[in-house]
Enzyme design. Sequence first.
Site, PDB file in Angstrom:
ATOM      1  N   GLY A  71       0.798  -1.213   0.000  1.00  0.00           N
ATOM      2  CA  GLY A  71       0.000   0.000   0.000  1.00  0.00           C
ATOM      3  C   GLY A  71       0.831   1.263   0.000  1.00  0.00           C
ATOM      4  O   GLY A  71       2.061   1.237  -0.018  1.00  0.00           O
ATOM      5  N   GLU A  72       0.150   2.364   0.044  1.00  0.00           N
ATOM      6  CA  GLU A  72       0.744   3.691  -0.075  1.00  0.00           C
ATOM      7  C   GLU A  72       0.811   4.372   1.290  1.00  0.00           C
ATOM      8  O   GLU A  72       1.086   3.727   2.282  1.00  0.00           O
ATOM      9  CB  GLU A  72      -0.097   4.516  -1.070  1.00  0.00           C
ATOM     10  CG  GLU A  72       0.602   4.792  -2.393  1.00  0.00           C
ATOM     11  CD  GLU A  72       1.661   5.864  -2.293  1.00  0.00           C
ATOM     12  OE1 GLU A  72       1.791   6.492  -1.224  1.00  0.00           O
ATOM     13  OE2 GLU A  72       2.370   6.082  -3.292  1.00  0.00           O
ATOM     14  N   GLY A 148      -3.608  -2.745   4.989  1.00  0.00           N
ATOM     15  CA  GLY A 148      -2.317  -3.050   4.375  1.00  0.00           C
ATOM     16  C   GLY A 148      -1.681  -4.188   5.130  1.00  0.00           C
ATOM     17  O   GLY A 148      -1.746  -4.231   6.367  1.00  0.00           O
ATOM     18  N   CYS A 177      -3.586   6.822   0.191  1.00  0.00           N
ATOM     19  CA  CYS A 177      -3.334   5.670  -0.679  1.00  0.00           C
ATOM     20  C   CYS A 177      -2.871   6.081  -2.064  1.00  0.00           C
ATOM     21  O   CYS A 177      -2.998   5.340  -3.037  1.00  0.00           O
ATOM     22  CB  CYS A 177      -4.566   4.777  -0.766  1.00  0.00           C
ATOM     23  SG  CYS A 177      -5.074   4.145   0.838  1.00  0.00           S
TER      24      CYS A 177
END
Length: 214
Positions: A71-72, A148, A177
């Site tokens: 994930g971000e 995540g 995200c």
Amino acid sequence: MSFLVKHLGIADYDLTYQAMRDFTQQRDSSTSDEIWILEHPPVFTLGLAGDASNLHSPSSQIPLVQVDRGGEITYHGPGQIVVYLLLDLRRLGIFVKELVSRIEQALIDTLADFGIQAERHPGAPGIYVAQDGGIAAEYRGAKIAALGLKVSKGCSYHGLALNVATDLEAFARIHPCGYEGLKTVDMQTLGIKDNMDIISQTLLEHLQRQLISS
């Protein structure tokens, strides 16, 4: 099948992150799965594929931590239920994609219990307020929960975060995200006044139900 559930209160992010990694590296086939429920002091975390520029308005009061989950970028802070899932996926007989789906369903079911219709968005992990769920138009499609995971030696750690009564201004400092302009909302803004303990227990029950389903 049972899980050892630990309620950790407000826990430092760095110490908890290290504890998750240590637990996963040291566990063996006889180690019980654990579910940790907690809140963090304000922190931004950046996943493995994340772009630090998605923190477009840094704050000297909120650190940025690079982590090993997928994930971000996201934000954690008080008023947000964080659940870390330290699971032996081989023993549970599920793969990562299935685990993600079950976590998402537990979040959807939890929100439904409090009158909030929520949905998945393909290609954008997390849970979002439904577009046709009877919510004020400005909040439709807003992100209300993030997830995540990291899997090492067939075992998961990291997990999910559900916004209950969260500092939404902190989310305005990032592209959640990695999506510029993505709205973020919490349950309180949508009119839910139940306390964190009630919501946490409801979420835990749905997670356990999902994880033991065949």
